[in-house]
Scaffold this motif. Structure first.
Motif, PDB file in Angstrom:
ATOM      1  N   GLN A  25      36.710 -15.822  81.733  1.00 37.40           N
ATOM      2  CA  GLN A  25      35.528 -16.689  81.748  1.00 37.40           C
ATOM      3  C   GLN A  25      35.808 -17.873  82.666  1.00 37.40           C
ATOM      4  OE1 GLN A  25      34.587 -18.281  77.922  1.00 37.40           O
ATOM      5  NE2 GLN A  25      32.593 -19.006  78.560  1.00 37.40           N
ATOM      6  N   ASN A  26      34.836 -18.244  83.473  1.00 37.83           N
ATOM      7  CA  ASN A  26      34.908 -19.377  84.400  1.00 37.83           C
ATOM      8  C   ASN A  26      35.864 -19.143  85.569  1.00 37.83           C
ATOM      9  OD1 ASN A  26      33.114 -20.748  82.691  1.00 37.83           O
ATOM     10  ND2 ASN A  26      34.813 -21.529  81.478  1.00 37.83           N
ATOM     11  N   ALA A  27      36.252 -17.896  85.813  1.00 30.87           N
ATOM     12  CA  ALA A  27      37.100 -17.567  86.957  1.00 30.87           C
ATOM     13  C   ALA A  27      36.218 -17.071  88.102  1.00 30.87           C
ATOM     14  CB  ALA A  27      38.114 -16.496  86.581  1.00 30.87           C
ATOM     15  N   PHE A  28      36.623 -17.390  89.312  1.00 28.29           N
ATOM     16  CA  PHE A  28      35.864 -16.990  90.499  1.00 28.29           C
ATOM     17  C   PHE A  28      36.781 -16.234  91.448  1.00 28.29           C
ATOM     18  CE2 PHE A  28      33.611 -20.607  88.838  1.00 28.29           C
ATOM     19  CZ  PHE A  28      32.285 -20.245  88.975  1.00 28.29           C
ATOM     20  N   LYS A  29      36.279 -15.125  91.983  1.00 29.01           N
ATOM     21  CA  LYS A  29      37.046 -14.356  92.957  1.00 29.01           C
ATOM     22  C   LYS A  29      36.687 -14.841  94.359  1.00 29.01           C
ATOM     23  CE  LYS A  29      38.592  -9.958  94.478  1.00 29.01           C
ATOM     24  NZ  LYS A  29      39.330  -8.895  93.939  1.00 29.01           N
ATOM     25  N   VAL A  30      37.716 -14.966  95.183  1.00 25.62           N
ATOM     26  CA  VAL A  30      37.544 -15.440  96.562  1.00 25.62           C
ATOM     27  C   VAL A  30      38.110 -14.383  97.493  1.00 25.62           C
ATOM     28  CG1 VAL A  30      38.171 -17.243  98.211  1.00 25.62           C
ATOM     29  CG2 VAL A  30      37.774 -17.830  95.835  1.00 25.62           C
ATOM     30  N   ARG A  31      37.385 -14.105  98.575  1.00 25.69           N
ATOM     31  CA  ARG A  31      37.848 -13.208  99.630  1.00 25.69           C
ATOM     32  C   ARG A  31      37.776 -13.941 100.954  1.00 25.69           C
ATOM     33  NH1 ARG A  31      34.597  -7.902  99.438  1.00 25.69           N
ATOM     34  NH2 ARG A  31      34.386  -8.151  97.229  1.00 25.69           N
ATOM     35  N   CYS A  78      45.283 -17.081  90.987  1.00 26.47           N
ATOM     36  CA  CYS A  78      45.822 -15.923  90.293  1.00 26.47           C
ATOM     37  C   CYS A  78      45.646 -14.670  91.150  1.00 26.47           C
ATOM     38  CB  CYS A  78      45.087 -15.709  88.972  1.00 26.47           C
ATOM     39  SG  CYS A  78      44.842 -17.195  88.012  1.00 26.47           S
ATOM     40  N   ASN A  79      46.590 -13.758  91.040  1.00 27.46           N
ATOM     41  CA  ASN A  79      46.500 -12.444  91.684  1.00 27.46           C
ATOM     42  C   ASN A  79      46.230 -12.534  93.186  1.00 27.46           C
ATOM     43  OD1 ASN A  79      46.775 -11.514  89.068  1.00 27.46           O
ATOM     44  ND2 ASN A  79      44.583 -11.176  88.809  1.00 27.46           N
ATOM     45  N   VAL A  80      46.987 -13.335  93.894  1.00 24.89           N
ATOM     46  CA  VAL A  80      46.825 -13.462  95.347  1.00 24.89           C
ATOM     47  C   VAL A  80      47.350 -12.191  95.995  1.00 24.89           C
ATOM     48  CG1 VAL A  80      47.410 -14.819  97.385  1.00 24.89           C
ATOM     49  CG2 VAL A  80      47.113 -15.960  95.192  1.00 24.89           C
ATOM     50  N   THR A  81      46.520 -11.553  96.822  1.00 20.96           N
ATOM     51  CA  THR A  81      46.912 -10.304  97.484  1.00 20.96           C
ATOM     52  C   THR A  81      47.231 -10.562  98.951  1.00 20.96           C
ATOM     53  OG1 THR A  81      44.652  -9.739  98.121  1.00 20.96           O
ATOM     54  CG2 THR A  81      45.398  -8.985  95.953  1.00 20.96           C
ATOM     55  N   ASP A  82      47.861  -9.578  99.586  1.00 21.08           N
ATOM     56  CA  ASP A  82      48.207  -9.697 101.008  1.00 21.08           C
ATOM     57  C   ASP A  82      46.967  -9.766 101.886  1.00 21.08           C
ATOM     58  OD1 ASP A  82      50.866  -9.632 100.396  1.00 21.08           O
ATOM     59  OD2 ASP A  82      51.065  -7.466 100.680  1.00 21.08           O
ATOM     60  N   PHE A  86      41.846 -13.516  95.871  1.00 20.30           N
ATOM     61  CA  PHE A  86      42.466 -14.041  94.668  1.00 20.30           C
ATOM     62  C   PHE A  86      41.398 -14.546  93.720  1.00 20.30           C
ATOM     63  CE2 PHE A  86      42.447 -17.232  98.008  1.00 20.30           C
ATOM     64  CZ  PHE A  86      41.798 -18.300  97.415  1.00 20.30           C
ATOM     65  N   TRP A  87      41.815 -14.842  92.506  1.00 22.05           N
ATOM     66  CA  TRP A  87      40.969 -15.465  91.494  1.00 22.05           C
ATOM     67  C   TRP A  87      41.424 -16.899  91.357  1.00 22.05           C
ATOM     68  CZ3 TRP A  87      37.086 -12.911  88.882  1.00 22.05           C
ATOM     69  CH2 TRP A  87      37.053 -11.533  89.055  1.00 22.05           C
ATOM     70  N   PHE A  88      40.488 -17.796  91.052  1.00 21.42           N
ATOM     71  CA  PHE A  88      40.909 -19.160  90.751  1.00 21.42           C
ATOM     72  C   PHE A  88      40.115 -19.696  89.574  1.00 21.42           C
ATOM     73  CE2 PHE A  88      37.251 -20.317  93.252  1.00 21.42           C
ATOM     74  CZ  PHE A  88      36.835 -21.553  92.759  1.00 21.42           C
ATOM     75  N   VAL A  89      40.742 -20.618  88.875  1.00 21.66           N
ATOM     76  CA  VAL A  89      40.171 -21.258  87.697  1.00 21.66           C
ATOM     77  C   VAL A  89      40.479 -22.741  87.811  1.00 21.66           C
ATOM     78  CG1 VAL A  89      40.306 -21.436  85.187  1.00 21.66           C
ATOM     79  CG2 VAL A  89      40.532 -19.230  86.271  1.00 21.66           C
ATOM     80  N   VAL A  90      39.540 -23.573  87.396  1.00 21.07           N
ATOM     81  CA  VAL A  90      39.772 -25.018  87.348  1.00 21.07           C
ATOM     82  C   VAL A  90      39.900 -25.404  85.884  1.00 21.07           C
ATOM     83  CG1 VAL A  90      38.885 -27.294  87.963  1.00 21.07           C
ATOM     84  CG2 VAL A  90      38.423 -25.343  89.452  1.00 21.07           C
ATOM     85  N   THR A  91      41.039 -26.003  85.545  1.00 25.27           N
ATOM     86  CA  THR A  91      41.249 -26.416  84.154  1.00 25.27           C
ATOM     87  C   THR A  91      40.783 -27.852  83.971  1.00 25.27           C
ATOM     88  OG1 THR A  91      43.504 -27.134  84.614  1.00 25.27           O
ATOM     89  CG2 THR A  91      43.208 -24.872  83.837  1.00 25.27           C
ATOM     90  N   ASP A  92      40.477 -28.182  82.743  1.00 27.40           N
ATOM     91  CA  ASP A  92      40.049 -29.533  82.398  1.00 27.40           C
ATOM     92  C   ASP A  92      41.279 -30.434  82.375  1.00 27.40           C
ATOM     93  OD1 ASP A  92      38.806 -31.780  81.470  1.00 27.40           O
ATOM     94  OD2 ASP A  92      37.914 -30.840  79.703  1.00 27.40           O
ATOM     95  N   SER A  93      41.219 -31.539  83.090  1.00 23.36           N
ATOM     96  CA  SER A  93      42.391 -32.403  83.203  1.00 23.36           C
ATOM     97  C   SER A  93      42.694 -33.148  81.917  1.00 23.36           C
ATOM     98  CB  SER A  93      42.212 -33.391  84.351  1.00 23.36           C
ATOM     99  OG  SER A  93      41.050 -34.149  84.135  1.00 23.36           O
ATOM    100  N   SER A  94      41.686 -33.403  81.091  1.00 22.23           N
ATOM    101  CA  SER A  94      41.945 -34.120  79.842  1.00 22.23           C
ATOM    102  C   SER A  94      42.592 -33.198  78.808  1.00 22.23           C
ATOM    103  CB  SER A  94      40.652 -34.723  79.298  1.00 22.23           C
ATOM    104  OG  SER A  94      39.710 -33.704  79.043  1.00 22.23           O
ATOM    105  N   LYS A  95      42.185 -31.938  78.796  1.00 28.32           N
ATOM    106  CA  LYS A  95      42.782 -30.946  77.892  1.00 28.32           C
ATOM    107  C   LYS A  95      43.211 -29.789  78.765  1.00 28.32           C
ATOM    108  CE  LYS A  95      38.604 -31.707  75.605  1.00 28.32           C
ATOM    109  NZ  LYS A  95      37.426 -31.169  76.030  1.00 28.32           N
ATOM    110  N   ASN A  96      44.464 -29.645  79.040  1.00 26.98           N
ATOM    111  CA  ASN A  96      44.946 -28.655  79.993  1.00 26.98           C
ATOM    112  C   ASN A  96      44.898 -27.227  79.452  1.00 26.98           C
ATOM    113  OD1 ASN A  96      45.737 -28.209  82.570  1.00 26.98           O
ATOM    114  ND2 ASN A  96      47.899 -28.613  82.216  1.00 26.98           N
TER     115      ASN A  96
END
Length: 175
Positions: A25-31, A78-82, A86-96
């Protein structure tokens, strides 16, 4: 003290593993298509480029929320390929241990899409956020107002019609 520190690191490690699932949830795939966009001038995707991506995402989140709480460490790749996806997620800085809602991340990316693309010398077709639709570029404003062009065409047709009538009238009188 050491136990608290180890427990905190353990909880963060578990949270990172939880966030780095492909369909989390809240993860985004980037190409990225660096070679397609830049051809022979293409750069290689390495740890420095990953750092720049994290920095751009932290920048986008800071600009969007107008808070300076999002740090580079809050962006997880996450899961960076050649082939550079990859996938990325932004965490909440107040509650990691929680992620920032996907709608906020999407809005931040949309708001700063041009800056993100420019940082990597790419465009919406070569830097794709798969869950986020491309933003439309603003409409091009012509240098001459549209009403002036229409007025010029109508005026030219009117003048051509008058000239035609005058010339045909003169030819009728001569006959």
């Amino acid at each position: 003290m050491l136990r608290v520190l180890l427990l905190t690191l353990f909880v963060i490690a578990i949270a990172d593993a939880e966030f780095c699932k492909p369909d989390a949830q809240n993860a985004f795939k980037v190409r990225l298509s660096i070679k397609t966009a830049l051809g022979d001038n293409a750069y290689t995707w390495d740890a420095n480029e990953e750092y720049l991506f994290k920095a751009m995402m932290a920048f986008a989140m800071r600009k969007y929320s107008r808070k300076s709480t999002t740090q580079i460490s809050n962006v997880l790749l996450c899961n960076v390929t050649d082939r550079v996806s990859f996938w990325f997620v932004v965490t909440d800085s107040s509650k990691n241990v929680t992620t920032v809602p996907g709608s906020e991340v999407e809005a931040a990316i949309r708001m700063n899409r041009n800056r993100i693309n420019s940082a990597f010398l790419l465009n919406d077709k070569t830097l794709q956020f798969l869950k986020i639709t491309s933003t439309l570029s603003p409409p091009v404003e012509p240098s001459t107002p549209v009403w002036l062009i229409v007025f010029g065409v109508v005026l030219c047709v009117t003048v051509a019609g008058i000239v035609f009538l005058v010339v045909s009238g003169i030819q009728q009188r001569k006959k």
